[in-house]
Design a protein around this motif. Structure first.
Motif, PDB file in Angstrom:
ATOM      1  N   TRP A 297       1.057  -1.429  -0.150  1.00  0.00           N
ATOM      2  CA  TRP A 297       0.089   0.246  -0.338  1.00  0.00           C
ATOM      3  C   TRP A 297       0.908   1.180   0.048  1.00  0.00           C
ATOM      4  O   TRP A 297       0.247   2.602  -0.216  1.00  0.00           O
ATOM      5  CB  TRP A 297      -0.904   0.356   1.045  1.00  0.00           C
ATOM      6  CG  TRP A 297      -1.426  -0.962   1.420  1.00  0.00           C
ATOM      7  CD1 TRP A 297      -1.439  -2.153   2.687  1.00  0.00           C
ATOM      8  CD2 TRP A 297      -2.221  -1.822   1.082  1.00  0.00           C
ATOM      9  NE1 TRP A 297      -2.478  -3.015   2.512  1.00  0.00           N
ATOM     10  CE2 TRP A 297      -2.984  -3.148   1.449  1.00  0.00           C
ATOM     11  CE3 TRP A 297      -3.317  -1.680  -0.734  1.00  0.00           C
ATOM     12  CZ2 TRP A 297      -4.030  -3.471   0.220  1.00  0.00           C
ATOM     13  CZ3 TRP A 297      -3.495  -2.134  -1.743  1.00  0.00           C
ATOM     14  CH2 TRP A 297      -4.821  -3.522  -1.374  1.00  0.00           C
ATOM     15  N   GLU A 298       1.968   1.057   0.010  1.00  0.00           N
ATOM     16  CA  GLU A 298       3.023   2.225   0.652  1.00  0.00           C
ATOM     17  C   GLU A 298       2.594   3.191   1.492  1.00  0.00           C
ATOM     18  O   GLU A 298       2.253   2.917   2.104  1.00  0.00           O
ATOM     19  CB  GLU A 298       3.175   2.734  -0.744  1.00  0.00           C
ATOM     20  CG  GLU A 298       3.543   2.090  -2.403  1.00  0.00           C
ATOM     21  CD  GLU A 298       3.689   2.562  -3.062  1.00  0.00           C
ATOM     22  OE1 GLU A 298       3.320   3.745  -3.920  1.00  0.00           O
ATOM     23  OE2 GLU A 298       4.214   2.367  -4.268  1.00  0.00           O
ATOM     24  N   LYS A 300      -0.649   4.928   1.077  1.00  0.00           N
ATOM     25  CA  LYS A 300      -2.099   4.495   1.105  1.00  0.00           C
ATOM     26  C   LYS A 300      -3.214   3.821   1.545  1.00  0.00           C
ATOM     27  O   LYS A 300      -4.402   3.524   1.790  1.00  0.00           O
ATOM     28  CB  LYS A 300      -2.703   4.070  -0.217  1.00  0.00           C
ATOM     29  CG  LYS A 300      -1.857   5.319  -1.289  1.00  0.00           C
ATOM     30  CD  LYS A 300      -2.248   4.603  -3.396  1.00  0.00           C
ATOM     31  CE  LYS A 300      -1.491   6.004  -3.901  1.00  0.00           C
ATOM     32  NZ  LYS A 300      -2.035   5.562  -4.918  1.00  0.00           N
ATOM     33  N   GLU A 301      -2.842   2.739   3.135  1.00  0.00           N
ATOM     34  CA  GLU A 301      -3.109   2.117   3.551  1.00  0.00           C
ATOM     35  C   GLU A 301      -4.199   2.943   4.342  1.00  0.00           C
ATOM     36  O   GLU A 301      -5.298   2.443   4.216  1.00  0.00           O
ATOM     37  CB  GLU A 301      -2.937   1.583   4.182  1.00  0.00           C
ATOM     38  CG  GLU A 301      -3.530   0.213   5.312  1.00  0.00           C
ATOM     39  CD  GLU A 301      -2.887  -0.414   6.763  1.00  0.00           C
ATOM     40  OE1 GLU A 301      -2.992  -1.094   7.099  1.00  0.00           O
ATOM     41  OE2 GLU A 301      -1.346  -0.497   5.920  1.00  0.00           O
ATOM     42  N   GLU A 328      -9.506   1.284  -6.689  1.00  0.00           N
ATOM     43  CA  GLU A 328      -8.649   1.892  -5.991  1.00  0.00           C
ATOM     44  C   GLU A 328      -8.026   0.190  -5.863  1.00  0.00           C
ATOM     45  O   GLU A 328      -6.362   1.065  -6.049  1.00  0.00           O
ATOM     46  CB  GLU A 328      -9.582   2.745  -5.637  1.00  0.00           C
ATOM     47  CG  GLU A 328      -9.889   4.194  -5.803  1.00  0.00           C
ATOM     48  CD  GLU A 328     -10.538   5.021  -4.864  1.00  0.00           C
ATOM     49  OE1 GLU A 328      -9.329   5.253  -3.973  1.00  0.00           O
ATOM     50  OE2 GLU A 328     -10.942   6.037  -5.658  1.00  0.00           O
ATOM     51  N   GLU A 331      -6.265  -1.776  -8.236  1.00  0.00           N
ATOM     52  CA  GLU A 331      -5.812  -0.788  -8.977  1.00  0.00           C
ATOM     53  C   GLU A 331      -3.892  -0.582  -8.316  1.00  0.00           C
ATOM     54  O   GLU A 331      -2.904  -1.106  -8.481  1.00  0.00           O
ATOM     55  CB  GLU A 331      -6.119   0.064  -9.474  1.00  0.00           C
ATOM     56  CG  GLU A 331      -5.189   1.127  -9.979  1.00  0.00           C
ATOM     57  CD  GLU A 331      -4.985   3.023 -10.068  1.00  0.00           C
ATOM     58  OE1 GLU A 331      -5.111   3.069 -11.138  1.00  0.00           O
ATOM     59  OE2 GLU A 331      -6.613   2.556 -10.358  1.00  0.00           O
ATOM     60  N   CYS A 332      -4.134  -0.341  -7.252  1.00  0.00           N
ATOM     61  CA  CYS A 332      -3.176  -0.695  -6.360  1.00  0.00           C
ATOM     62  C   CYS A 332      -2.179  -1.578  -6.404  1.00  0.00           C
ATOM     63  O   CYS A 332      -0.578  -1.843  -6.127  1.00  0.00           O
ATOM     64  CB  CYS A 332      -3.006   0.630  -5.308  1.00  0.00           C
ATOM     65  SG  CYS A 332      -1.999   0.629  -3.751  1.00  0.00           S
ATOM     66  N   LYS A 335      -0.798  -3.093  -9.853  1.00  0.00           N
ATOM     67  CA  LYS A 335       0.048  -2.279  -9.873  1.00  0.00           C
ATOM     68  C   LYS A 335       2.001  -2.439  -9.164  1.00  0.00           C
ATOM     69  O   LYS A 335       2.670  -2.485 -10.073  1.00  0.00           O
ATOM     70  CB  LYS A 335       0.682  -0.683  -9.717  1.00  0.00           C
ATOM     71  CG  LYS A 335      -0.719   0.356 -10.933  1.00  0.00           C
ATOM     72  CD  LYS A 335      -0.471   1.797 -10.197  1.00  0.00           C
ATOM     73  CE  LYS A 335      -1.332   2.267 -11.108  1.00  0.00           C
ATOM     74  NZ  LYS A 335      -1.481   4.004 -11.065  1.00  0.00           N
ATOM     75  N   HIS A 336       1.361  -3.088  -7.487  1.00  0.00           N
ATOM     76  CA  HIS A 336       2.021  -3.232  -7.140  1.00  0.00           C
ATOM     77  C   HIS A 336       2.913  -4.875  -8.079  1.00  0.00           C
ATOM     78  O   HIS A 336       4.170  -5.260  -7.776  1.00  0.00           O
ATOM     79  CB  HIS A 336       2.202  -4.178  -5.735  1.00  0.00           C
ATOM     80  CG  HIS A 336       3.052  -4.602  -4.750  1.00  0.00           C
ATOM     81  ND1 HIS A 336       4.441  -3.517  -4.438  1.00  0.00           N
ATOM     82  CD2 HIS A 336       2.972  -5.522  -3.909  1.00  0.00           C
ATOM     83  CE1 HIS A 336       4.907  -4.263  -3.721  1.00  0.00           C
ATOM     84  NE2 HIS A 336       4.417  -5.464  -3.617  1.00  0.00           N
ATOM     85  N   ASP A 533      -0.412  -2.238 -15.272  1.00  0.00           N
ATOM     86  CA  ASP A 533      -1.621  -2.385 -14.648  1.00  0.00           C
ATOM     87  C   ASP A 533      -0.762  -4.143 -14.992  1.00  0.00           C
ATOM     88  O   ASP A 533      -1.648  -4.762 -16.034  1.00  0.00           O
ATOM     89  CB  ASP A 533      -2.536  -1.975 -15.072  1.00  0.00           C
ATOM     90  CG  ASP A 533      -4.008  -2.968 -14.196  1.00  0.00           C
ATOM     91  OD1 ASP A 533      -3.726  -3.772 -13.615  1.00  0.00           O
ATOM     92  OD2 ASP A 533      -4.679  -1.954 -14.090  1.00  0.00           O
TER      93      ASP A 533
END
Length: 663
Positions: A297-298, A300-301, A328, A331-332, A335-336, A533
């Motif tokens: 999540w970097e 964004k959690e 959302e 998507e996160c 991407k990871h 993605d």
């Protein structure tokens, strides 16, 4: 009588079978009817109170300890929501009681006028309770049922149901939040629509077996995109709320599974060359949960957690808002996943390896391998065939200076041994289905987490393509090897048929390698370089594989399917025609060993020429029948390459050339 009515409304009576008293002389006219209506309201309230006692927290603990059916967390939330609603009812009774104490002149009609508004609410709550008990609903089924009663013309009922739904929705959002963000399933009573599978359950896929049983209606691209993610969780279709689409439920399942996937240390994965459908993902030693979470999540959690918690508010909770938050988060995650697959697992390099080995990009390697193994592959497989094949593969790699490459170690061969069925009228040689060419399997030991991309179904399709290309490569090599034999021959018919067969195989090989594989591989690389993605990357790869299978005539398009979906089949008439041509070439190459005299050679030569003309004519006639189908475009491209000067159509004695057919 007023005091009796208040006692009944407070549910102080020990029995609900309250009989209407005989009218007395000082009673107002109609008091008996009013009292009867008050009794009906009291009975409805009494039924609700009984349910609250059954579904309360203490009752749930007692029932669970005694192995009796419990209403679970959702039933307790419903009980708490109803209890909050009844506070307004109790407040109204207290006000009425105070008014009656202060003024002895009030009648039953005064009491009834204050409690009458709760009749519709109690009826609605009792319908919900009766449905839950009758259908034995639990978990998300209770959530769906309450949501269905929100739309109501009675404002009091509407607001009360919304308040109850908010209590139940809190449990749902909490479970959803822990599943999406942490991959944990806090569901002790199995009430969520995601459940943990048992060890003896069937294969674990993105959708349940009931939801994916009918795969014939889906396109080949969709089939190749459905990747098994074996981490022990699945969808329970009976628990999915009616307002949540199946696609959204599958996305929620995917996100949680992917988060769980990153909870395992890939260095502890046991390497295995087995690519069976039911291969489970091993339970591994978990890495630090905090480091895993912040890696995914970097920062964004907290943002995602706040957005999910806002969905507890009934005004915010809408399917579109829920879908937006899930998208959302997905998507996160993707991407990871893309970063791990492309940067750490070197996906681009692995795709090149798939092209070099499965699609015969390293032609010199497989040419040397065919030289070493062709006699063995012509025979039925034996118990030692796999070992001999892998040994020959290492020798071929050493011959082309690839033995020191680490990429060679990722690939190995398997030749499944099938015990021959020998009857009185057949021999082992008659069973051509057990030879090495039709059963050879190329195995690939890929890096983690590329098992999401190279699923068993995908590798099986690559092997279909590999077997076709290997067979064509072997046939082309055999025909070119005969050139030394026939270059000084005085038999014009022999040389002419040999040249025809070589011309056909060379152009077929060039069509597959240049027009099909190189073109589609360039499109795949372009699509991979344009996206970050993982889901789009997986779709691009599935499209690439479906396209090369279709353009290689390994799949057939059903004319009955209006959507043009590709059905999984190897009965494409063009593919069958090509296989017959390969058999003809094999028979022609082995003719010099089987035929001793010139007369027998002329006999076989006439038969081969007639067979060749018949197959070429059939191949070109297929263009007419497949002209309006998607594969007709690729077939036309191949035939235009074969009949560019109209010579082949003339030899096949067609009434018109391929060019005229296309017009």
């Amino acid at each position: 009588m007023i005091h009796d009515a208040l006692l009944i409304l407070w549910d102080c009576s020990q029995s609900t079978n309250i009989s209407q008293p005989e009218p007395i002389t000082y009673a107002n006219e109609g008091d008996a009817e009013v009292y009867n209506r008050i009794c009906d309201i009291a009975k409805s309230h009494h039924k609700i109170q009984n349910f609250l006692l059954e579904a309360s927290f203490h009752s749930r603990k007692i029932l669970t300890a005694s192995d009796h059916r419990s209403y679970g967390l959702y039933g307790q939330a419903l009980s708490e929501g109803i209890s909050e609603i009844l506070q307004s009812y109790k407040k109204t009774l207290k006000e009425v009681e105070d008014s009656v104490i202060g003024n002895q002149n009030y009648t039953l009609s005064f009491v009834y006028s204050h409690v009458e508004k709760f009749q519709g609410l109690f009826n609605t709550l009792n319908r919900i309770i009766s449905t839950i008990k009758g259908r034995r609903l639990t978990g998300c089924q209770i959530l769906s049922l309450v949501h269905q009663h929100i739309l109501n013309g009675n404002q009091l009922v509407h607001e009360a149901i919304i308040q109850i739904f908010s209590c139940i929705n809190t449990v749902f959002i909490n479970q959803l939040c822990t599943w999406l963000l942490y991959g944990h399933l806090r569901d002790p009573y199995e009430e969520f629509f995601v459940y943990q599978t048992k060890k003896d359950d069937a294969s674990d896929t993105f959708a349940s077996s009931q939801l994916t049983a009918n795969t014939g209606d889906k396109s080949l691209v969709s089939t190749l995109q459905q990747t098994p993610l074996d981490c022990g969780y699945n969808l329970n279709p009976n628990m999915i709320p009616y307002f949540i689409p199946l696609s959204l439920a599958q996305e929620i399942l995917f996100v949680g599974k992917t988060v769980i996937l990153f909870g395992f240390d890939p260095k502890k994965v046991k390497k295995s060359n087995s690519f069976t459908i039911n291969r489970p993902m091993l339970t591994l030693q978990k890495i630090n949960a905090d480091s895993r979470r912040f890696t995914i999540w970097e920062e964004k959690e907290a943002e995602f957690h706040e957005k999910l918690q806002k969905l507890k508010t009934p005004e915010v909770f809408e399917v579109c808002n829920l879908r937006g938050v899930v998208r959302e988060i997905k998507e996160c995650v993707t991407k990871h996943l893309w970063a791990v697959a492309v940067e750490e697992a070197q996906l681009l390099h692995e795709l090149r390896l798939m092209k070099d080995f499965y699609l015969l990009g390293r032609g010199e390697l497989f040419l040397e391998l065919l030289r070493l193994t062709a006699p063995m592959l012509d025979k039925p497989t034996a118990r030692t065939s796999t070992r001999h094949m892998n040994h020959a593969f290492q020798l071929a790699a050493r011959a082309v200076f690839l033995s020191n490459s680490a990429d060679i170690e990722k690939f190995s061969f398997e030749l499944p041994y099938v015990k021959p069925n020998i009857s009185a009228n057949s021999t082992i040689e008659d069973d051509s289905s057990t030879d090495g060419w039709s059963s050879i399997i190329l195995k690939y030991d890929f890096k983690w987490p590329l098992h999401l991309l190279f699923a068993p179904e995908v590798l099986a399709r690559y092997n279909d393509m590999f077997r076709l290309l290997l067979r064509i490569k072997k046939t082309q090599h055999d025909l070119h090897a005969l050139w030394k034999t026939y270059k000084q021959s005085t038999r014009f018919s022999m040389c002419q048929l040999h040249n025809k067969l070589m011309f056909l195989m060379d152009n077929l090989q060039h069509y597959l390698q240049a027009d099909v594989l190189e073109t589609n591989y360039s499109r795949l690389m372009e699509a991979v370089n344009k996206t970050n993605d993982f889901e789009k990357l997986k779709k691009a790869h599935a499209t690439f594989l479906a396209d090369i299978l279709s353009q290689s005539f390994l799949t057939v398009t059903s004319s009955d399917n209006e959507s043009g979906d590709l059905l999984d089949s190897l009965n494409n008439p063009v593919f069958c025609n090509i296989m017959e041509l390969l058999k003809l070439c094999h028979s022609f190459c082995s003719m010099s060993e089987a035929v001793a005299d010139r007369e027998a050679e002329d006999y076989y030569l006439r038969g081969y020429s007639e067979r060749f003309n018949k197959l070429v004519k059939q191949l070109m006639q297929l263009l007419v029948s497949f002209r309006d189908r998607p594969c007709g475009v690729h077939l036309a491209r191949l035939l235009m390459r074969l009949d560019y000067n109209r010579w082949l159509s003339g030899e096949a004695q067609l009434t018109q050339s391929v060019t005229n057919m296309l017009r």
